[in-house]
Design a protein around this motif. Sequence first.
Motif, PDB file in Angstrom:
ATOM      1  N   GLY A   1      42.107-110.290 -13.315  1.00 54.11           N
ATOM      2  CA  GLY A   1      43.522-110.345 -13.677  1.00 54.11           C
ATOM      3  C   GLY A   1      44.209-109.008 -13.839  1.00 54.11           C
TER       4      GLY A   1
ATOM      5  N   THR B   1      46.004-105.484 -12.173  1.00 54.93           N
ATOM      6  CA  THR B   1      46.614-105.041 -10.925  1.00 54.93           C
ATOM      7  C   THR B   1      45.749-103.939 -10.319  1.00 54.93           C
ATOM      8  N   VAL B   2      45.788-103.826  -9.008  1.00 60.99           N
ATOM      9  CA  VAL B   2      44.982-102.820  -8.315  1.00 60.99           C
ATOM     10  C   VAL B   2      45.424-101.415  -8.697  1.00 60.99           C
TER      11      VAL B   2
ATOM     12  N   TYR C   1      45.136-104.584  -2.462  1.00 60.66           N
ATOM     13  CA  TYR C   1      46.584-104.832  -2.468  1.00 60.66           C
ATOM     14  C   TYR C   1      46.916-106.023  -1.574  1.00 60.66           C
TER      15      TYR C   1
ATOM     16  N   GLN D   1      46.169-109.054  -3.465  1.00 60.01           N
ATOM     17  CA  GLN D   1      47.005-109.240  -4.659  1.00 60.01           C
ATOM     18  C   GLN D   1      48.417-109.691  -4.303  1.00 60.01           C
TER      19      GLN D   1
ATOM     20  N   PRO E   1      51.671-111.463  -2.855  1.00 60.47           N
ATOM     21  CA  PRO E   1      51.950-112.830  -2.382  1.00 60.47           C
ATOM     22  C   PRO E   1      52.204-112.834  -0.866  1.00 60.47           C
TER      23      PRO E   1
ATOM     24  N   PRO F   1      54.105-114.674   1.244  1.00 57.88           N
ATOM     25  CA  PRO F   1      55.482-114.618   1.738  1.00 57.88           C
ATOM     26  C   PRO F   1      56.147-113.268   1.463  1.00 57.88           C
ATOM     27  N   PHE F   2      55.730-112.579   0.385  1.00 54.39           N
ATOM     28  CA  PHE F   2      56.295-111.249   0.150  1.00 54.39           C
ATOM     29  C   PHE F   2      55.804-110.281   1.218  1.00 54.39           C
TER      30      PHE F   2
ATOM     31  N   ALA G   1      55.154-111.049   4.257  1.00 55.00           N
ATOM     32  CA  ALA G   1      55.962-111.362   5.450  1.00 55.00           C
ATOM     33  C   ALA G   1      57.352-110.760   5.336  1.00 55.00           C
ATOM     34  N   ALA G   2      57.935-110.863   4.137  1.00 57.59           N
ATOM     35  CA  ALA G   2      59.278-110.325   3.925  1.00 57.59           C
ATOM     36  C   ALA G   2      59.272-108.803   4.052  1.00 57.59           C
ATOM     37  N   LEU G   3      58.280-108.156   3.465  1.00 54.49           N
ATOM     38  CA  LEU G   3      58.217-106.695   3.492  1.00 54.49           C
ATOM     39  C   LEU G   3      57.986-106.183   4.904  1.00 54.49           C
TER      40      LEU G   3
ATOM     41  N   LEU H   1      50.540 -99.615   2.663  1.00 61.27           N
ATOM     42  CA  LEU H   1      51.127-100.919   2.313  1.00 61.27           C
ATOM     43  C   LEU H   1      50.978-101.958   3.422  1.00 61.27           C
TER      44      LEU H   1
END
Lengths: 538, 538
Positions: free
Chosen positions: A485, A487-488, A502, A505, A507, A509-510, A512-514, A532
């Motif tokens: 639990g 964060t990296v 990363y 970790q 999401p 869909p995020f 895909a959005a990024l 990233l």
Amino acid sequence: MATTTRSWWGWGTAEDAVRGSELDALLRRVRELLPDADLTPTTAPAVSDLGLPTPRVAAPRALAPLCSHEPTDRAAHTHGKAFRDVVRNLAGDLRSAPDLVVRPRTEQDIVDVLDWCSRSNIAVIPYGGGSSVVGGTEPRVGDGYTGAISLDLAELGQVLEIDRTSRAARIQAGVLGPALEDQLRPHGLSLRHFPQSFEFSSLGGWLATRAAGHYATLYTHIDDMVESMRVVTPGGVAQSLRVPGSGAGPSPDGLFLGSEGTLGIITEAWMRLQDRPAWRAGASVHFAEQDAAVAATRAIAQSGLHPTNCRLLDPAEALLNTGVHTSGGVLVLGFESADHPVREWMRRAVELCRDHGGDLPAPPRYTEDAESTANENTADNWRAAFLRMPYQRDALAARSMIVETFETACTWDRYPELRAAVSEAASAALASTGATGMLTCRFTHLYPDGPAPYFGIYAAGRRGATLQQWDEIKAAVTEALHTRGGTVTHHHAVGRDHRPWYDRQRPGPFAAALSAAKTGVDPAGVLNPGVLLPGMAP
Amino acid sequence: MATTTRSWWGWGTAEDAVRGSELDALLRRVRELLPDADLTPTTAPAVSDLGLPTPRVAAPRALAPLCSHEPTDRAAHTHGKAFRDVVRNLAGDLRSAPDLVVRPRTEQDIVDVLDWCSRSNIAVIPYGGGSSVVGGTEPRVGDGYTGAISLDLAELGQVLEIDRTSRAARIQAGVLGPALEDQLRPHGLSLRHFPQSFEFSSLGGWLATRAAGHYATLYTHIDDMVESMRVVTPGGVAQSLRVPGSGAGPSPDGLFLGSEGTLGIITEAWMRLQDRPAWRAGASVHFAEQDAAVAATRAIAQSGLHPTNCRLLDPAEALLNTGVHTSGGVLVLGFESADHPVREWMRRAVELCRDHGGDLPAPPRYTEDAESTANENTADNWRAAFLRMPYQRDALAARSMIVETFETACTWDRYPELRAAVSEAASAALASTGATGMLTCRFTHLYPDGPAPYFGIYAAGRRGATLQQWDEIKAAVTEALHTRGGTVTHHHAVGRDHRPWYDRQRPGPFAAALSAAKTGVDPAGVLNPGVLLPGMAP
């Protein structure tokens, strides 16, 4: 003013490297703790012996005056400043050196460089102070590019405008910490952002990586100090509106903060400043029980007192850094204000500590006179020691020691299990790689809902094998963070080194959005590929 | 418990509409201030007389049990709760009614609805409490869609999990304010988020619009209370990691916060909670000079004292809302804590006010006993009045009054010019539209670098023409905000109504990135088209 030379292979300047009595004392301490350590020193190779790869690209004539292919420049821009960077430098492994180092002098220069690189499929690696510890500035871009340049913003170092009323300034992104504070001091103002890399990291780097300063609560993250940003993307210049707050859609700055050079080059920002503090309070609280120390720290984090410092050192960290023996750790408490005395704040924080069994060997120290230098000296001493740490790390890395940190954040309910899992993973990995050493932990930042634990590994490694040993330890402890639990990364960024975790970790869909957003502003995909998001395949 | 009926055309419930002695008193005050106002009442039409357009789409059989095409449902889901919404409802103009109202009961229902709508080119308008004042929930989507549904999350209203140690809870997005607090109260916890719409707005709506509560500083924006979010997009479910802080790339939550239903449907979130306050302090400070009042407020905002309330009312606002005559305005100050007495905080804030010429007609009031109800009653009275305001607005809107608010945020250095420009624009627009009235201003939120001014317009309009009058006034004042460095909205969101100015405020490359990101998660472009970004052309 003495001239100094930036070290191409290690932290800071060559002149400030650990030597003489400081070195003797450091090695003496290591021998006491790890009597079997092989401390045979390794010397950094001469740049002329590195055999850097021949540059693959040449700049267009108009940009040539900004470009350097000097070997020392290229060597210094190959790696960041992590332990694994220093070890690779000492071993002469600079296979991912940039083809050129480019130093733009104006925003238009940056526009022109991005145009050229987009046209020519050249990877652009933004470079501020070069202090990344996650491979964020390393031109490790794969074979999908014609070449790679390191875009060094050092020439963009001015404070351009100051608004004393709103306490804000417009600042160029290439400025390093000391030069920034020097320009703000005559106005009685400070950005008050002091990461450990302060001397050798830049405003643009802090923004691109969501840096955190050394204060424990409230205004310590660079995210919270930004009014607006100016970002040059291949698709145009993004200038956000300078306002104290806005609810107009998703925050534009929020997309560029933490984008690590993958979406654009941050050229300037309006930053919130603070008055220089006049009142200070400090205290050290000793605990006999670790759980009680954590509970006291949590009570303070949830109290609304907002200490500037609330650093819980575990017993090993307390022993190593302050020489104090405790079975439960030491809580270093501090309050500061430019407006009012802070005695009442400290009084209540101490009361919370005592409620949890904390003991104060000495009463709290107060500075209540802006002119007094007594506490300044204490703070200066601490700061000097804090800023020496990376130099000492280099001296030990050159002597087969494994010395590195890693960090995370988690909610309070997860912390005990996460802490235990990290200890177990570190012990197992140290043993399986044949290293002997210890794990330490402190909380560097606190939130009402959880701490940011910062871990240190200090171990005697095997000469010539410490890179592989560390990589194995790092993978084991990161896996422990990820599965329990955490964060990296809380403030070291993702870069190239944290990518595998990363990706798990983040999401889906995020992602895909990024990825789509990146294509929207960097259609050629030349900005910091591999950070990233995946870079171009060959 | 008495049964209540939600008003389809105005605020809240039909039972709570202004009537009797409250109505008499309200109208008496208006006649005193605006003796020429035409206060002939208009009655809302019967739903059966509205002539709603025939639904263009029918749900697939599996989803039919979730769908309603009842006229009252469709009418209630046509407009938000702005002045212009109420006026259009009273005039029976419901041309953009949704074809269906859909109430999912599970996350899978939402997935299925998005699949159906994506396949069938049906616009999906997410609906929480329906209190948008910017056309955010209005199915005004143009001719590029087969139809439009209103996706009402009312069935998703549970607190699913509580973590007392970290003070956090996992909460379904459809819960309204009172039901949320009712579920948290037994645990001694509170989200402590109290926007004026509290009774009739939802967690998901607060998150989607970056709502702000009624506290002045620190934890008042919903953004700062989110640990993690769960969002159903047509491209999959996005679940962010639950941590107190993270520097792993741009914040995933940051993209969905303020996305106003254009990127996905927020189904649940882990939210940071607070202990219920036990200590309170309150004071009212009167000023003779407006500039001095602003300077005192700025000093407090920059002091690090973090008041819970620091609401500067200008003289007109002070007169209207508290009946107090001043030439410089009234600063309403408050401090709260669940951990410690707040006398020292209030003492220093009062000192800062007096340094700037502030006068306290009565000494500060303190509540230092969690069981005491004395101040609770004062707070309750104030809260009751605050919550009555939208009902009174409806009563006046039905009597040809123009009663509406607009808000912004700007840096301190820009404020005097922005304030003057807004006054001038409002006066000119009132005159040119033939309305007679006044502009008021208060600061609802404060930052060290600037205030969030909140303006009110109270004017006697022309019967049957108040919509056009208001639209002209709104355009004029928004233009003034935009050209003088204010954001188009601080906490009312963008919706459809603020789009023209939002498009000018938003950095071009960010618009490109956001548009691409939307295509990445909503390839059919069915999510709340026209909000933030253009919808499909026919």
